[in-house]
Motif scaffolding. Structure first.
Motif, PDB file in Angstrom:
ATOM      1  N   GLU A  44      21.207 -30.994  37.802  1.00  0.00           N
ATOM      2  CA  GLU A  44      22.572 -31.224  37.327  1.00  0.00           C
ATOM      3  C   GLU A  44      23.538 -30.842  38.436  1.00  0.00           C
ATOM      4  OE1 GLU A  44      23.185 -29.148  33.701  1.00  0.00           O
ATOM      5  OE2 GLU A  44      21.603 -30.223  32.625  1.00  0.00           O
ATOM      6  N   ARG A  45      24.606 -31.588  38.598  1.00  0.00           N
ATOM      7  CA  ARG A  45      25.465 -31.441  39.767  1.00  0.00           C
ATOM      8  C   ARG A  45      26.383 -30.227  39.698  1.00  0.00           C
ATOM      9  NH1 ARG A  45      27.173 -37.828  40.710  1.00  0.00           N
ATOM     10  NH2 ARG A  45      25.054 -38.652  40.487  1.00  0.00           N
ATOM     11  N   ALA A  46      26.735 -29.791  38.526  1.00  0.00           N
ATOM     12  CA  ALA A  46      27.750 -28.749  38.394  1.00  0.00           C
ATOM     13  C   ALA A  46      27.342 -27.466  39.113  1.00  0.00           C
ATOM     14  CB  ALA A  46      28.031 -28.462  36.927  1.00  0.00           C
ATOM     15  N   GLY A  47      26.079 -27.060  38.988  1.00  0.00           N
ATOM     16  CA  GLY A  47      25.630 -25.832  39.618  1.00  0.00           C
ATOM     17  C   GLY A  47      25.708 -25.898  41.129  1.00  0.00           C
ATOM     18  N   ILE A  48      25.376 -27.041  41.701  1.00  0.00           N
ATOM     19  CA  ILE A  48      25.425 -27.204  43.156  1.00  0.00           C
ATOM     20  C   ILE A  48      26.867 -27.233  43.636  1.00  0.00           C
ATOM     21  CG2 ILE A  48      24.797 -28.703  45.078  1.00  0.00           C
ATOM     22  CD1 ILE A  48      22.477 -27.180  43.659  1.00  0.00           C
ATOM     23  N   GLU A  49      27.742 -27.885  42.896  1.00  0.00           N
ATOM     24  CA  GLU A  49      29.150 -27.921  43.297  1.00  0.00           C
ATOM     25  C   GLU A  49      29.762 -26.522  43.263  1.00  0.00           C
ATOM     26  OE1 GLU A  49      30.777 -30.292  44.668  1.00  0.00           O
ATOM     27  OE2 GLU A  49      29.223 -31.826  44.421  1.00  0.00           O
ATOM     28  N   SER A  92      20.886 -19.413  39.227  1.00  0.00           N
ATOM     29  CA  SER A  92      20.576 -20.155  38.021  1.00  0.00           C
ATOM     30  C   SER A  92      19.111 -20.016  37.663  1.00  0.00           C
ATOM     31  CB  SER A  92      20.917 -21.635  38.217  1.00  0.00           C
ATOM     32  OG  SER A  92      22.274 -21.782  38.537  1.00  0.00           O
ATOM     33  N   ARG A  93      18.794 -20.309  36.428  1.00  0.00           N
ATOM     34  CA  ARG A  93      17.403 -20.254  35.995  1.00  0.00           C
ATOM     35  C   ARG A  93      16.609 -21.356  36.668  1.00  0.00           C
ATOM     36  NH1 ARG A  93      17.020 -20.232  29.669  1.00  0.00           N
ATOM     37  NH2 ARG A  93      18.312 -22.072  29.971  1.00  0.00           N
ATOM     38  N   PRO A  95      15.025 -36.551  39.622  1.00  0.00           N
ATOM     39  CA  PRO A  95      16.483 -36.494  39.506  1.00  0.00           C
ATOM     40  C   PRO A  95      17.147 -35.722  40.644  1.00  0.00           C
ATOM     41  CG  PRO A  95      15.466 -36.083  37.372  1.00  0.00           C
ATOM     42  CD  PRO A  95      14.353 -36.042  38.390  1.00  0.00           C
ATOM     43  N   ALA A  96      16.513 -34.626  41.085  1.00  0.00           N
ATOM     44  CA  ALA A  96      17.061 -33.862  42.204  1.00  0.00           C
ATOM     45  C   ALA A  96      16.936 -34.643  43.507  1.00  0.00           C
ATOM     46  CB  ALA A  96      16.359 -32.507  42.316  1.00  0.00           C
ATOM     47  N   ASP A  97      15.831 -35.377  43.675  1.00  0.00           N
ATOM     48  CA  ASP A  97      15.679 -36.230  44.853  1.00  0.00           C
ATOM     49  C   ASP A  97      16.802 -37.257  44.925  1.00  0.00           C
ATOM     50  OD1 ASP A  97      13.240 -34.985  45.595  1.00  0.00           O
ATOM     51  OD2 ASP A  97      12.099 -36.337  44.291  1.00  0.00           O
ATOM     52  N   ALA A  98      17.121 -37.872  43.792  1.00  0.00           N
ATOM     53  CA  ALA A  98      18.184 -38.872  43.758  1.00  0.00           C
ATOM     54  C   ALA A  98      19.539 -38.248  44.066  1.00  0.00           C
ATOM     55  CB  ALA A  98      18.207 -39.558  42.383  1.00  0.00           C
ATOM     56  N   TYR A  99      19.788 -37.063  43.554  1.00  0.00           N
ATOM     57  CA  TYR A  99      21.046 -36.371  43.819  1.00  0.00           C
ATOM     58  C   TYR A  99      21.162 -36.024  45.298  1.00  0.00           C
ATOM     59  CZ  TYR A  99      24.725 -32.803  43.410  1.00  0.00           C
ATOM     60  OH  TYR A  99      25.867 -32.058  43.561  1.00  0.00           O
TER      61      TYR A  99
END
Length: 256
Positions: free
Chosen positions: A127-132, A5-6, A56-60
């Motif tokens: 955003e969660r979609a890329g990690i999933e 991803s970018r 936001p990434a820390d929270a995820y």
């Protein structure tokens, strides 16, 4: 191949490769905790308290850390310390680990926030979609895992045990991470000035226990110092920051 991803907002050109870490001594394990039948899989977040894009990434990552099928670790890099806030959790060794991943994954630069999933690909984690998607790809690539068994003695020593596993002639590194489960930090300057930042599973110690040939083996770390509020994770990955083939975690508040 996983499509990369970018990058996120913060980026820096790649510098040196990863530095070496200390090797510990080994002896036979005598205790054995329950292990997962499948997985877990790793998510390594490279972050900085000086980066306004990172919270936001820390929270995820905090949410991922609650999942039994995920070993979620937070690595704080030091290359944003100059922009107004020095991250007290940041180290050069952490930055070197991210740069090594960037080299192996053929990135042109490092950036924050960045989540590296099982050593096979990366995304911002904002955003969660890329990690999933990356987790699904990791599960597809590695359905059979070299999952280490972890146990802790009354003295605090940590024992790591691996069953025999076919490595097909390619060695693997067995790495130990000791981490703080959570910290809340008031930030007085820099891009996050005035914010209270929550960070999760912050790696404070990282060392390679051994280069592994796939034979049954065990190691004991006498000075692991595990106690409530801390956790231990062991990552088994192809040598020189390759794909992860197994991992596990032990958290005294949960596992006893």
């Amino acid at each position: 191949m996983v499509t990369l991803s970018r990058p996120g907002r913060r980026s820096l050109l790649i510098g040196a490769a990863a530095a070496g870490v200390a090797v510990t001594t080994a002896r036979m394990a005598t205790a054995k905790p329950p292990g997962a039948a499948e997985g877990p899989w790793t998510v390594e977040l490279f972050t900085s308290q000086g980066c306004s894009s990172c919270p936001p990434a820390d929270a995820y990552l905090g949410l991922l850390a609650k999942r039994p099928d995920i070993v979620a670790l937070s690595f704080h890099v030091d290359y944003w310390d100059y922009i107004g806030w020095k991250d007290s959790f940041a180290t050069r060794a952490t930055t070197d680990r991210q740069r090594a991943y960037a080299r192996v994954l053929k990135q042109r630069y490092v950036y924050t926030p960045e989540m590296v999933v099982d050593g096979i690909g990366h995304d911002t984690g904002r955003e969660r979609a890329g990690i999933e998607r990356l987790l699904a790809e990791a599960q597809r690539r590695s359905p059979r895992r070299a999952t280490p068994e972890l146990s802790r003695s009354h003295s605090g020593a940590l024992t790591v045990k691996l069953a025999a596993f076919p490595l097909d002639g390619t060695p693997a590194d067995v790495a130990l991470a000791i981490y703080d489960r959570r910290h809340s930090t008031p930030v007085d300057s820099g891009e996050n000035r005035g914010r209270m930042l929550d960070n999760f599973n912050i790696v404070r110690r990282l060392e390679v226990l051994s280069r592994w040939d796939g034979a049954a083996a065990s190691w004991t770390v006498e000075d692991a110092g595990l106690q409530p509020g801390l956790g231990a994770a062991v990552i088994v990955q192809r040598a020189d920051h390759g794909p992860v083939i197994g991992c596990n975690k032990l958290e005294p508040m949960v596992s006893g």
